[in-house]
Design a protein around this motif. Structure first.
Motif, PDB file in Angstrom:
ATOM      1  N   UNK A  39       5.594   7.479 -13.146  1.00  0.00           N
ATOM      2  CA  UNK A  39       6.571   7.551 -11.962  1.00  0.00           C
ATOM      3  C   UNK A  39       6.226   6.431 -10.873  1.00  0.00           C
ATOM      4  N   UNK A  40       7.446   5.799 -10.778  1.00  0.00           N
ATOM      5  CA  UNK A  40       7.161   4.662  -9.781  1.00  0.00           C
ATOM      6  C   UNK A  40       7.002   5.111  -8.442  1.00  0.00           C
ATOM      7  N   UNK A  41       7.167   6.447  -7.811  1.00  0.00           N
ATOM      8  CA  UNK A  41       7.080   6.728  -6.475  1.00  0.00           C
ATOM      9  C   UNK A  41       5.315   6.826  -6.749  1.00  0.00           C
ATOM     10  N   UNK A  42       4.407   6.516  -7.521  1.00  0.00           N
ATOM     11  CA  UNK A  42       3.070   7.041  -7.663  1.00  0.00           C
ATOM     12  C   UNK A  42       2.572   5.556  -6.914  1.00  0.00           C
ATOM     13  N   UNK A  43       3.270   4.653  -6.606  1.00  0.00           N
ATOM     14  CA  UNK A  43       2.701   3.372  -5.933  1.00  0.00           C
ATOM     15  C   UNK A  43       2.468   2.051  -6.686  1.00  0.00           C
ATOM     16  N   UNK A  44       3.004   2.144  -7.933  1.00  0.00           N
ATOM     17  CA  UNK A  44       2.970   0.897  -8.942  1.00  0.00           C
ATOM     18  C   UNK A  44       3.822  -0.062  -8.075  1.00  0.00           C
ATOM     19  N   UNK A  45       3.276  -1.379  -8.131  1.00  0.00           N
ATOM     20  CA  UNK A  45       3.915  -2.364  -7.433  1.00  0.00           C
ATOM     21  C   UNK A  45       3.979  -3.585  -8.401  1.00  0.00           C
ATOM     22  N   UNK A  46       4.774  -3.998  -9.050  1.00  0.00           N
ATOM     23  CA  UNK A  46       4.907  -5.319  -9.813  1.00  0.00           C
ATOM     24  C   UNK A  46       5.156  -6.490  -9.289  1.00  0.00           C
ATOM     25  N   UNK A  47       5.070  -6.619  -7.963  1.00  0.00           N
ATOM     26  CA  UNK A  47       5.332  -7.839  -7.210  1.00  0.00           C
ATOM     27  C   UNK A  47       4.033  -8.674  -7.540  1.00  0.00           C
ATOM     28  N   UNK A  48       4.136  -9.938  -7.417  1.00  0.00           N
ATOM     29  CA  UNK A  48       3.179 -10.908  -7.696  1.00  0.00           C
ATOM     30  C   UNK A  48       2.206 -10.856  -6.434  1.00  0.00           C
ATOM     31  N   UNK A  49       1.023 -10.925  -6.780  1.00  0.00           N
ATOM     32  CA  UNK A  49       0.241 -11.249  -5.489  1.00  0.00           C
ATOM     33  C   UNK A  49       0.215 -12.822  -5.277  1.00  0.00           C
ATOM     34  N   UNK A  50       0.245 -12.913  -3.844  1.00  0.00           N
ATOM     35  CA  UNK A  50       0.460 -14.361  -3.396  1.00  0.00           C
ATOM     36  C   UNK A  50      -0.797 -15.229  -3.620  1.00  0.00           C
ATOM     37  N   UNK A  51      -0.420 -16.422  -4.270  1.00  0.00           N
ATOM     38  CA  UNK A  51      -1.696 -17.176  -4.930  1.00  0.00           C
ATOM     39  C   UNK A  51      -1.910 -16.898  -6.256  1.00  0.00           C
ATOM     40  N   UNK A  52      -1.447 -15.795  -6.781  1.00  0.00           N
ATOM     41  CA  UNK A  52      -1.920 -15.436  -8.339  1.00  0.00           C
ATOM     42  C   UNK A  52      -1.443 -16.706  -9.235  1.00  0.00           C
ATOM     43  N   UNK A  53      -2.172 -16.716 -10.397  1.00  0.00           N
ATOM     44  CA  UNK A  53      -1.737 -17.734 -11.451  1.00  0.00           C
ATOM     45  C   UNK A  53      -0.166 -17.691 -11.962  1.00  0.00           C
ATOM     46  N   UNK A  54       0.535 -16.836 -11.709  1.00  0.00           N
ATOM     47  CA  UNK A  54       2.050 -16.827 -12.033  1.00  0.00           C
ATOM     48  C   UNK A  54       2.929 -17.327 -10.716  1.00  0.00           C
ATOM     49  N   UNK A  55       2.440 -17.311  -9.739  1.00  0.00           N
ATOM     50  CA  UNK A  55       3.099 -17.914  -8.702  1.00  0.00           C
ATOM     51  C   UNK A  55       3.284 -19.433  -8.465  1.00  0.00           C
ATOM     52  N   UNK A  56       4.421 -19.547  -8.523  1.00  0.00           N
ATOM     53  CA  UNK A  56       5.080 -21.041  -8.324  1.00  0.00           C
ATOM     54  C   UNK A  56       4.970 -21.993  -9.878  1.00  0.00           C
ATOM     55  N   UNK A  57       5.050 -21.151 -10.827  1.00  0.00           N
ATOM     56  CA  UNK A  57       4.767 -21.514 -12.088  1.00  0.00           C
ATOM     57  C   UNK A  57       6.125 -21.664 -13.061  1.00  0.00           C
TER      58      UNK A  57
END
Length: 96
Positions: A39-57
């Motif tokens: 249930x996505x209302x459970x707080x799952x958040x698939x946004x990237x953390x700023x500065x993570x290895x996938x940011x700006x790659x």
């Protein structure tokens, strides 16, 4: 070491659950939980953390990744710092 020796995967990025704002790791051996719908209302958040290895790659693709916010597009579907898109039906009465 593998990339340097084999000249393969030179542009790969190693990521794990830690790149996301709130996605707890799943244990593939736990068949009672791995097959559940979440249930996505459970707080799952698939946004990237700023500065993570996938940011700006990511790679700039005209008319596809035009609205990136950093030095390059992020990997994945959601760009850091941009509003999360809303998919599906919306209540927007034309008479209001």
């Amino acid at each position: 070491a593998y990339s340097a020796a084999s000249k393969q995967d030179q542009h790969s990025v190693l990521v794990d659950y830690g790149i996301f704002m709130n996605v707890p790791p799943l244990d593939a051996r736990d068949l009672t939980n791995i097959t559940n719908l979440y249930d996505l209302s459970s707080g799952l958040d698939f946004r990237l953390k700023p500065g993570s290895a996938a940011t700006d790659r990511g790679t700039f693709i005209p008319n596809v990744t035009d609205t990136f916010t950093g030095a390059a597009p992020d990997l994945g579907a959601l760009e850091t710092g941009m509003p999360v898109p809303q998919y599906g039906p919306r209540f927007n009465p034309w008479w209001l």
